[in-house]
Enzyme design. Structure first.
Site, mmCIF file in Angstrom:
data_model
loop_
_atom_site.group_PDB
_atom_site.id
_atom_site.type_symbol
_atom_site.label_atom_id
_atom_site.label_comp_id
_atom_site.label_asym_id
_atom_site.label_seq_id
_atom_site.Cartn_x
_atom_site.Cartn_y
_atom_site.Cartn_z
ATOM 1 N N ASP A 41 -12.769 -29.904 18.525
ATOM 2 C CA ASP A 41 -12.281 -31.186 18.011
ATOM 3 C C ASP A 41 -11.980 -32.201 19.109
ATOM 4 O OD1 ASP A 41 -12.462 -30.075 15.506
ATOM 5 O OD2 ASP A 41 -10.345 -29.536 15.405
ATOM 6 N N GLU A 215 -14.032 -31.939 6.349
ATOM 7 C CA GLU A 215 -12.830 -32.219 7.145
ATOM 8 C C GLU A 215 -13.243 -32.985 8.399
ATOM 9 O OE1 GLU A 215 -11.104 -28.488 8.410
ATOM 10 O OE2 GLU A 215 -12.950 -27.813 9.359
#
Ligand SMILES: *[C@@H]1O[C@H](CO)[C@@H](O)[C@H](O)[C@H]1NC(C)=O
Ligand SMILES: *[C@@H]1O[C@H](CO)[C@@H](O)[C@H](O)[C@H]1NC(C)=O
Ligand SMILES: *[C@@H]1O[C@H](CO)[C@@H](O)[C@H](O)[C@H]1NC(C)=O
Length: 352
Positions: A41, A215
């Site tokens: 991420d 997501e």
């Protein structure tokens, strides 16, 4: 003869499709971030004052890499950004950094956990400020945003779309969401440190099928359109039943179910997102594939977009797994980037 021609033509089309598939991540000099310490991420930003790049990543409460060029070499900073965070969560609980520059200040949005709800529904989003982006410089006193906990979302994976009154966007918008009912956004206060009216926000995208696993969104305005990038599928090698026992973790049986980067767009920042075929991303399972598993790139996702002079355009940055390392015990999630071409109105990954 006819069959022969057909076969030749068919193979020709296949070859064209293969040739037209995604380029590899741009080559990086030196050690690629994530080769040793994962860059799960990533959040990427270039400092205005001197052009230094800062790559924030999830492990160890935000491990930071810096470089003067997207092509590296990248240096791992000795300190992680939130290690001495001092909240009740303790180390190892802060991740998914998102970095922005608004009115001469840098903002870092990050994940935390509330320690109250079940582990896949206990997200919190915190905000910190800095004037330099250096790992040790963050003012964390604003803490976590008071977004109301709700059944329909997990308060995870922050992304900021700074307000811009001249194009009609009256408030800063914080995007978030992981699984459940998908991706949401909610207005922030003008100082970006608060949610003025806690509520459920607007639902932007939802996948009604399978595990509802979208997501890691990223909101991005470009040339008259609001783009919503998100990651669809399973991020990681951890889908086994025995979650505590890492030796049991495995990727989904169907390789098509691992992370991939999708995009939707709208003329409005809070509603109306559709994919390239015009399917609604909220109630039509829409989403146009931007980057999926290819060659030695497995499960790319956790993406963001950055307008950058070094490539004269927009960069898509992400993490991915080197395909032949995907079954290792500690899977390294590497940093990668490519240029995005928006000439058709839809982002396409291209070589620089
Ligand atoms: C990076 O990985 C090395 C080797 O596993 C480890 O010693 C080091 O502490 C890690 N660095 C950070 C900032 O976690
Ligand atoms: C606001 O949007 C306009 C129109 O797209 C753009 O020209 C301007 O640079 C934006 N302002 C900021 C601060 O990003
Ligand atoms: C929605 O989920 C299904 C099943 O997991 C998947 O095949 C599809 O690609 C997903 N679509 C989007 C837009 O995420």
């Amino acid at each position: 003869m006819h069959r022969q021609t057909f076969t030749t033509t068919f193979l020709g089309v296949l070859a064209t499709l293969t040739a037209a598939s995604w380029p590899n991540p741009e080559a990086i000099q030196g050690t690629i971030p994530g080769s040793i310490n994962s860059t799960l991420d990533p959040g990427l930003i270039r400092r205005k004052s001197d052009g230094k790049l800062f790559l924030y990543t999830t492990p160890n409460d935000l491990t930071v890499f810096t470089s003067s060029s997207l092509y590296g070499p990248w240096t791992e900073e000795p300190n992680t950004a939130l290690y001495n965070h001092g909240d009740a969560l303790g180390p190892g609980n802060h991740g998914a950094p998102s970095l922005h520059h608004v009115d001469d200040l840098y903002y870092l949005f990050y994940n935390g956990h509330d320690g109250v709800h079940e582990s896949n529904h206990d997200g919190l989003i915190g905000v910190a400020t800095s004037s330099t982006l250096e790992p040790g410089s963050w003012d964390i006193s604003a803490g976590y945003l008071g977004i109301t906990w709700m059944e329909k979302y997990n308060i995870l994976d922050p992304t900021l779309l700074p307000k811009n009154e001249s194009r009609g966007q009256q408030s800063h918008l914080l995007g978030f969401g992981s699984y459940r009912n998908g991706i949401f956004n909610i207005p922030l206060s003008d100082d970006l440190l608060d949610v003025p009216a806690p509520n459920g926000g607007n639902n932007l995208a939802y996948n009604s099928t399978g595990r509802h696993d979208i997501e890691g969104s990223y909101q991005f305005y470009h040339n008259g359109w609001y783009y919503l990038f998100f990651s669809s599928g399973e991020c990681c090698k951890r889908s086994g039943e025995a979650d505590q026992d890492a030796s049991q973790w495995h990727w989904p049986e169907n390789a098509g179910n691992v992370y991939k980067v999708m995009v939707c767009r709208s003329e409005e920042p809070r509603e109306g997102f559709v994919d390239r075929e015009g399917r609604s991303c909220l109630d039509g399972n829409g989403g146009t594939l931007v980057l999926g598993t290819h060659g030695n790139v497995w499960a790319p996702g956790g993406q963001g977009a950055l307008v950058d002079e070094e490539v004269g355009g927009v960069v898509l940055y992400y993490h991915y797994v080197v395909a032949d390392q995907r079954d290792e015990q500690d899977v390294p999630y590497r940093f990668g980037w490519n240029k995005l071409d928006f000439s058709s109105g839809w982002p396409a990954v291209v070589s620089v």
